[in-house]
Design a protein around this motif. Sequence first.
Motif, mmCIF file in Angstrom:
data_model
loop_
_atom_site.group_PDB
_atom_site.id
_atom_site.type_symbol
_atom_site.label_atom_id
_atom_site.label_comp_id
_atom_site.label_asym_id
_atom_site.label_seq_id
_atom_site.Cartn_x
_atom_site.Cartn_y
_atom_site.Cartn_z
ATOM 1 N N THR A 58 -0.590 -10.165 -4.186
ATOM 2 C CA THR A 58 0.193 -8.961 -3.931
ATOM 3 C C THR A 58 0.082 -8.578 -2.465
ATOM 4 O O THR A 58 -0.995 -8.658 -1.867
ATOM 5 C CB THR A 58 -0.283 -7.781 -4.802
ATOM 6 N N ASP B 207 0.940 -5.303 -0.218
ATOM 7 C CA ASP B 207 1.320 -3.893 -0.241
ATOM 8 C C ASP B 207 1.505 -3.387 1.182
ATOM 9 O O ASP B 207 0.631 -3.574 2.034
ATOM 10 C CB ASP B 207 0.247 -3.052 -0.935
ATOM 11 N N VAL C 191 2.098 4.132 -0.388
ATOM 12 C CA VAL C 191 2.511 2.733 -0.509
ATOM 13 C C VAL C 191 4.032 2.685 -0.622
ATOM 14 O O VAL C 191 4.639 3.362 -1.445
ATOM 15 C CB VAL C 191 1.824 2.036 -1.704
ATOM 16 N N ARG D 55 5.573 -3.094 -2.668
ATOM 17 C CA ARG D 55 4.660 -4.114 -3.200
ATOM 18 C C ARG D 55 5.470 -5.378 -3.451
ATOM 19 O O ARG D 55 6.496 -5.352 -4.137
ATOM 20 C CB ARG D 55 3.973 -3.672 -4.484
ATOM 21 N N TYR E 14 9.453 3.950 -2.617
ATOM 22 C CA TYR E 14 8.691 2.782 -3.088
ATOM 23 C C TYR E 14 9.577 1.842 -3.901
ATOM 24 O O TYR E 14 10.474 2.266 -4.640
ATOM 25 C CB TYR E 14 7.522 3.235 -3.964
ATOM 26 N N SER F 235 -5.841 2.432 -2.212
ATOM 27 C CA SER F 235 -5.485 1.228 -2.959
ATOM 28 C C SER F 235 -6.268 1.160 -4.267
ATOM 29 O O SER F 235 -5.716 0.819 -5.322
ATOM 30 C CB SER F 235 -5.756 -0.015 -2.105
#
Length: 253
Positions: A101, A103, A114, A117, A35, A12
Amino acid sequence: MDEDARAVAELSLRWDRAVQERDVSDAQDVLHEDYALVLVRPAKAVMTREQWLALLPDYVVDEWNIREQVIDVDGDVAAVLQRVDMKATVAGQDRSGTFVTSDLWRRVNGGWKVWRRHSTPLSSGELPAGDRDHPHLDVLRRWFEAFERSDLETAREILASDAVLHVSKPSHLKGDYVGFVGFLDFYERRRAAAGPHFRYRVDELLAGDKSAAALLTLSRMMDDTLEEWKQIAFYRIGGEQILAMWFIEEEPG
């Protein structure tokens, strides 16, 4: 914090650095192939991996401070919830404020990527109302809001493919720019000329039978001093699209 949580925390941070440094290559290593950035405020929008990576060079972060962070891992899924104070511009639009946020990370081939988001601004400015019943102002609001949430696909749909942007001032940017690619080319030149801290703010929207106008304040930091100047933008609108644009602005300084 267990081993998986530490791994996600480190990745992250790596992703945060990639954003702040606008490092597309490093960001690609962190992002899942599927993503997407998902927004629900100020309006619903979904940005794909390819779109997000294409926008990253225009994501200028001056400050990024994580105030709270919670990391949870359950098997091959991890969640990172953050409250972040950010000072940044995206494609010239000021996106500074406090954001929450969320994630979602997935374990892929033994590593973490990831996958989603979700970003929600807790504080952000709103566009001026103008005459909310006028359809031309609705087109302009959607145009500016698309850039506010970094939704270039919607912005591309609003601008007619053969639309021409006519710039008369400043003199070093004088010329005609055709289509959405031309508009982005103008913006890149405008930002490069103003410097990395270039921003704009929409002050007022006006509309007539065949056209609409926006009064904007442009700004930049020069030697720790804020410089502001005005731009007037005229738009010819047909249906739900911008057909032509004329930009005139003061010389900064």
